[in-house]
Design a protein around this motif. Sequence first.
Motif: not given
Length: 165
Positions: A54, A79, A86
Amino acid sequence: MHSDAIRRAREYAKNRRIELKEQLGAGYDGVVFSTNQESVIKSLRFDKLYHKERDVYLRLRKNHIEKIEGFAVPALVDYDDFLWVVEIEIVSPPFVVDFAGASLDTRSADYPPEVYEEWEREKREQFGQNWPKVLSILSGFRRYGIYLADVKPGNIEFAPDEWNT
């Protein structure tokens, strides 16, 4: 091994009213599915891997990075910090994907010279004549403080006419 990651992927899709289509892959990091929204979701198996992935996508977004050395980098769509998922754009070769093993701002580990030399020999063999371009791509990511770890064909994918081994 992946049942929890699959469950979380399904929950993510349900929460966003999207449909999981095809499982594209599964490995140590987690599972990857295509969706009916022209996106891919990756459900990570571990908190630490999720945050690495992320955070790389957030860094790329912050710097408006769509390509590195001519290779597409998927844009972050969404996300979920609770589900460790994600969602990214689908990209076509040439591209670079899979940032769960990456680190930001510093290399995650310093290896003894002989370990690095063995790694580099293996990568030269995997990428053949494309190895100099791979080195250029790695350097391009480092300019943004991103250090890639999982360097292999499939994660760095050349266009079919560029693949020279």
